[in-house]
Design a protein around this motif. Structure first.
Motif, PDB file in Angstrom:
ATOM      1  N   UNK A 216       0.829  -1.194   0.000  1.00 56.74           N
ATOM      2  CA  UNK A 216       0.000   0.000   0.000  1.00 56.74           C
ATOM      3  C   UNK A 216       0.875   1.261   0.000  1.00 56.74           C
ATOM      4  N   UNK A 217       0.410   2.291  -0.710  1.00 56.75           N
ATOM      5  CA  UNK A 217       1.151   3.543  -0.812  1.00 56.75           C
ATOM      6  C   UNK A 217       0.536   4.664   0.010  1.00 56.75           C
ATOM      7  N   UNK A 218      -0.740   4.539   0.371  1.00 56.51           N
ATOM      8  CA  UNK A 218      -1.427   5.576   1.140  1.00 56.51           C
ATOM      9  C   UNK A 218      -2.496   4.919   2.005  1.00 56.51           C
ATOM     10  N   UNK A 219      -2.387   5.109   3.312  1.00 56.15           N
ATOM     11  CA  UNK A 219      -3.352   4.511   4.241  1.00 56.15           C
ATOM     12  C   UNK A 219      -4.675   5.268   4.245  1.00 56.15           C
ATOM     13  N   UNK A 220      -4.609   6.595   4.225  1.00 59.42           N
ATOM     14  CA  UNK A 220      -5.828   7.414   4.246  1.00 59.42           C
ATOM     15  C   UNK A 220      -6.202   7.736   2.809  1.00 59.42           C
ATOM     16  N   UNK A 221      -6.795   6.777   2.175  1.00 61.36           N
ATOM     17  CA  UNK A 221      -7.038   6.858   0.733  1.00 61.36           C
ATOM     18  C   UNK A 221      -8.341   6.135   0.426  1.00 61.36           C
ATOM     19  N   UNK A 222      -9.131   6.628  -0.518  1.00 59.28           N
ATOM     20  CA  UNK A 222     -10.398   5.958  -0.850  1.00 59.28           C
ATOM     21  C   UNK A 222     -10.246   4.499  -1.248  1.00 59.28           C
ATOM     22  N   UNK A 223      -9.093   4.119  -1.774  1.00 57.79           N
ATOM     23  CA  UNK A 223      -8.877   2.735  -2.193  1.00 57.79           C
ATOM     24  C   UNK A 223      -8.400   1.830  -1.055  1.00 57.79           C
ATOM     25  N   UNK A 224      -8.010   2.416   0.068  1.00 59.63           N
ATOM     26  CA  UNK A 224      -7.404   1.647   1.145  1.00 59.63           C
ATOM     27  C   UNK A 224      -8.447   0.880   1.947  1.00 59.63           C
ATOM     28  N   UNK A 225      -8.115  -0.333   2.311  1.00 60.39           N
ATOM     29  CA  UNK A 225      -8.966  -1.119   3.187  1.00 60.39           C
ATOM     30  C   UNK A 225      -8.401  -1.234   4.587  1.00 60.39           C
ATOM     31  N   UNK A 226      -7.310  -0.498   4.869  1.00 60.66           N
ATOM     32  CA  UNK A 226      -6.656  -0.590   6.171  1.00 60.66           C
ATOM     33  C   UNK A 226      -7.410   0.198   7.231  1.00 60.66           C
ATOM     34  N   UNK A 227      -7.369  -0.312   8.468  1.00 57.26           N
ATOM     35  CA  UNK A 227      -7.896   0.452   9.594  1.00 57.26           C
ATOM     36  C   UNK A 227      -9.323   0.147   9.982  1.00 57.26           C
ATOM     37  N   UNK A 228      -9.898  -0.962   9.482  1.00 58.47           N
ATOM     38  CA  UNK A 228     -11.240  -1.353   9.895  1.00 58.47           C
ATOM     39  C   UNK A 228     -11.131  -2.135  11.207  1.00 58.47           C
ATOM     40  N   UNK A 229     -11.464  -1.470  12.311  1.00 58.00           N
ATOM     41  CA  UNK A 229     -11.348  -2.083  13.628  1.00 58.00           C
ATOM     42  C   UNK A 229     -12.701  -2.533  14.182  1.00 58.00           C
ATOM     43  N   UNK A 230     -13.693  -2.699  13.318  1.00 60.37           N
ATOM     44  CA  UNK A 230     -15.043  -2.990  13.778  1.00 60.37           C
ATOM     45  C   UNK A 230     -15.155  -4.363  14.440  1.00 60.37           C
ATOM     46  N   UNK A 276      -6.987  -3.276  -3.196  1.00 62.82           N
ATOM     47  CA  UNK A 276      -6.707  -2.557  -1.943  1.00 62.82           C
ATOM     48  C   UNK A 276      -5.266  -2.729  -1.484  1.00 62.82           C
ATOM     49  N   UNK A 277      -4.576  -3.728  -2.031  1.00 61.76           N
ATOM     50  CA  UNK A 277      -3.191  -3.943  -1.635  1.00 61.76           C
ATOM     51  C   UNK A 277      -2.224  -2.947  -2.268  1.00 61.76           C
ATOM     52  N   UNK A 278      -2.694  -2.184  -3.222  1.00 60.83           N
ATOM     53  CA  UNK A 278      -1.829  -1.154  -3.808  1.00 60.83           C
ATOM     54  C   UNK A 278      -2.522   0.199  -3.836  1.00 60.83           C
ATOM     55  N   UNK A 279      -3.289   0.495  -2.783  1.00 66.41           N
ATOM     56  CA  UNK A 279      -3.992   1.786  -2.693  1.00 66.41           C
ATOM     57  C   UNK A 279      -3.000   2.934  -2.804  1.00 66.41           C
ATOM     58  N   UNK A 280      -3.328   3.893  -3.655  1.00 66.02           N
ATOM     59  CA  UNK A 280      -2.471   5.052  -3.857  1.00 66.02           C
ATOM     60  C   UNK A 280      -1.452   4.896  -4.961  1.00 66.02           C
ATOM     61  N   UNK A 281      -1.371   3.705  -5.554  1.00 70.30           N
ATOM     62  CA  UNK A 281      -0.367   3.472  -6.599  1.00 70.30           C
ATOM     63  C   UNK A 281      -0.540   4.397  -7.794  1.00 70.30           C
ATOM     64  N   UNK A 282      -1.759   4.513  -8.297  1.00 72.06           N
ATOM     65  CA  UNK A 282      -1.970   5.330  -9.488  1.00 72.06           C
ATOM     66  C   UNK A 282      -1.662   6.798  -9.209  1.00 72.06           C
ATOM     67  N   UNK A 283      -2.025   7.281  -8.005  1.00 70.62           N
ATOM     68  CA  UNK A 283      -1.684   8.658  -7.638  1.00 70.62           C
ATOM     69  C   UNK A 283      -0.171   8.836  -7.584  1.00 70.62           C
ATOM     70  N   UNK A 284       0.511   7.847  -7.041  1.00 71.97           N
ATOM     71  CA  UNK A 284       1.960   7.938  -6.940  1.00 71.97           C
ATOM     72  C   UNK A 284       2.604   7.927  -8.320  1.00 71.97           C
ATOM     73  N   UNK A 285       2.108   7.070  -9.205  1.00 73.93           N
ATOM     74  CA  UNK A 285       2.675   7.020 -10.546  1.00 73.93           C
ATOM     75  C   UNK A 285       2.463   8.333 -11.283  1.00 73.93           C
ATOM     76  N   UNK A 286       1.281   8.937 -11.106  1.00 77.26           N
ATOM     77  CA  UNK A 286       1.030  10.231 -11.752  1.00 77.26           C
ATOM     78  C   UNK A 286       1.981  11.307 -11.228  1.00 77.26           C
ATOM     79  N   UNK A 305      -2.918 -12.311  -3.673  1.00 77.98           N
ATOM     80  CA  UNK A 305      -2.000 -11.350  -3.070  1.00 77.98           C
ATOM     81  C   UNK A 305      -0.585 -11.889  -2.856  1.00 77.98           C
ATOM     82  N   UNK A 306      -0.392 -13.098  -2.315  1.00 78.97           N
ATOM     83  CA  UNK A 306       0.982 -13.553  -2.062  1.00 78.97           C
ATOM     84  C   UNK A 306       1.681 -14.173  -3.274  1.00 78.97           C
ATOM     85  N   UNK A 307       1.381 -13.674  -4.451  1.00 73.37           N
ATOM     86  CA  UNK A 307       1.849 -14.279  -5.701  1.00 73.37           C
ATOM     87  C   UNK A 307       3.366 -14.419  -5.823  1.00 73.37           C
ATOM     88  N   UNK A 308       4.204 -13.506  -5.288  1.00 78.19           N
ATOM     89  CA  UNK A 308       5.645 -13.676  -5.521  1.00 78.19           C
ATOM     90  C   UNK A 308       6.242 -14.888  -4.807  1.00 78.19           C
TER      91      UNK A 308
END
Length: 332
Positions: A216-230, A276-286, A305-308
């Motif tokens: 992930x490139x940005x935690x506070x991002x519309x694409x991010x799934x991080x931080x769901x503590x429900x 969601x594993x690469x949230x912020x990637x497109x913004x970073x590339x731009x 996700x664990x493809x490598x």
């Protein structure tokens, strides 16, 4: 540099919500506890359900490499941090570029052995490849992991001669949480916040290339799934030591996207089909393109996700990595 425009309104919402959310929900875990929830075997067992054709990548150890394992690169509060080095056999007066490999596991699990096969193959392709451990969230919260990895880079430069390392050509490569860490390490060259401890402080921790494999490139991002503590504390909440509603500024600080500058090194993204594993990637590339910094993307839309860690994606991931590094590193 101005912050990405998408963050402003989003942060205001988080700050308002944070006033209503108690930070007491963040529990402290015992320092000695070791989370073993993410292993190659557990990832394989899960991924094989939908991808029955996969196999764990365990190629033969190349005869053209040497290795030194279980080397202590620094001791923090009595804790010996270790790494392994894989490097080419060579009788010629030649120096090789370096790669620090960073494992994943949600900042709380995983270990450096998971990328030994990749490190061995990189060494066979002419790189000094290092797999390093770092303190995980049950032991130490952010930014300890970033500081540890920068210390490992300083160690590598301090020990360049035995491995014929070219200290002017060093990359950081990471998968999943390791990809997030690799991107953050690479975008914070010379940032004093992440330079800690007394080990090898006279050496540089800067890197000249980044390879982010599904991190992930940005935690506070519309694409991010991080931080769901429900249901339970999320991996990122455990790592930051605070939820994103209470300390959004910390979550933004830990995002590579927040640190881009004209000095950011060339960056390669290798991704699965899990968005969601690469949230912020497109913004970073731009933004990298706008800064005239070389960036490259390779994408396996069918991959888990664990493809490598698995065939059939291990070798293409290796090939993309080598091709990119040979492209962006000046040849001696």
């Amino acid at each position: 540099m101005p912050r990405p425009t998408y963050c402003s309104g989003f942060l205001k919402t988080l700050l308002l919500a944070g006033a209503l959310w108690s930070s007491a929900a963040v529990a402290q875990q015992p320092a000695a506890q070791r989370d073993t929830s993410f292993t190659v075997h557990s990832a394989y067992t899960k991924a094989k359900v939908q991808h029955p054709y996969i196999s764990i990548a365990r190629p033969p150890v190349p005869a053209t490499i040497r290795s030194q394992t279980n080397l202590t690169y620094c001791t923090e509060n009595g804790r010996a941090l270790q790494l392994d080095v894989f490097y080419p056999k060579s009788k010629r007066r030649q120096r090789f570029p370096g790669v620090l490999l960073v494992h994943g596991g949600g900042w709380r699990s995983g270990d450096r052995s998971q990328h030994v096969p990749m490190a061995q193959q990189l060494a066979a392709r002419g790189f000094v490849a290092v797999t390093a451990e770092y303190r995980l969230s049950p032991e130490a919260p952010y930014p300890a992991a970033v500081q540890d990895l920068k210390t490992a880079l300083r160690w590598l430069r301090a020990h360049a001669r035995p491995y014929a390392l070219d200290t002017s050509r060093v990359a950081v490569w990471g998968f999943s949480a390791g990809g997030q860490l690799a991107a953050l390490v690479g975008t914070t060259n010379h940032d004093p916040l992440y330079e800690a401890g007394a080990c090898f402080r006279s050496r540089s921790s800067s890197v000249q290339a980044i390879v982010d494999v599904d991190g992930i490139l940005a935690f506070l991002h519309p694409e991010s799934g991080e931080g769901d503590d429900s249901k339970s504390l999320s991996a990122a909440t455990q790592w930051f030591g605070s939820n994103k509603l209470t300390r959004p500024e910390l979550w933004q600080q830990g995002s590579a996207l927040s640190h881009l500058s004209p000095n950011t090194p060339p960056t390669l993204f290798i991704n699965s089909g899990v968005a969601r594993m690469h949230a912020g990637r497109d913004d970073m590339m731009r933004q990298l393109t706008g800064l005239h910094i070389y960036t490259e993307l390779h994408y396996f839309p069918e991959a888990p996700h664990p493809f490598p860690l698995f065939h059939p994606w291990f070798t293409p991931t290796l090939d993309y990595t080598v091709s990119f590094l040979n492209k962006v590193f000046p040849q001696p």
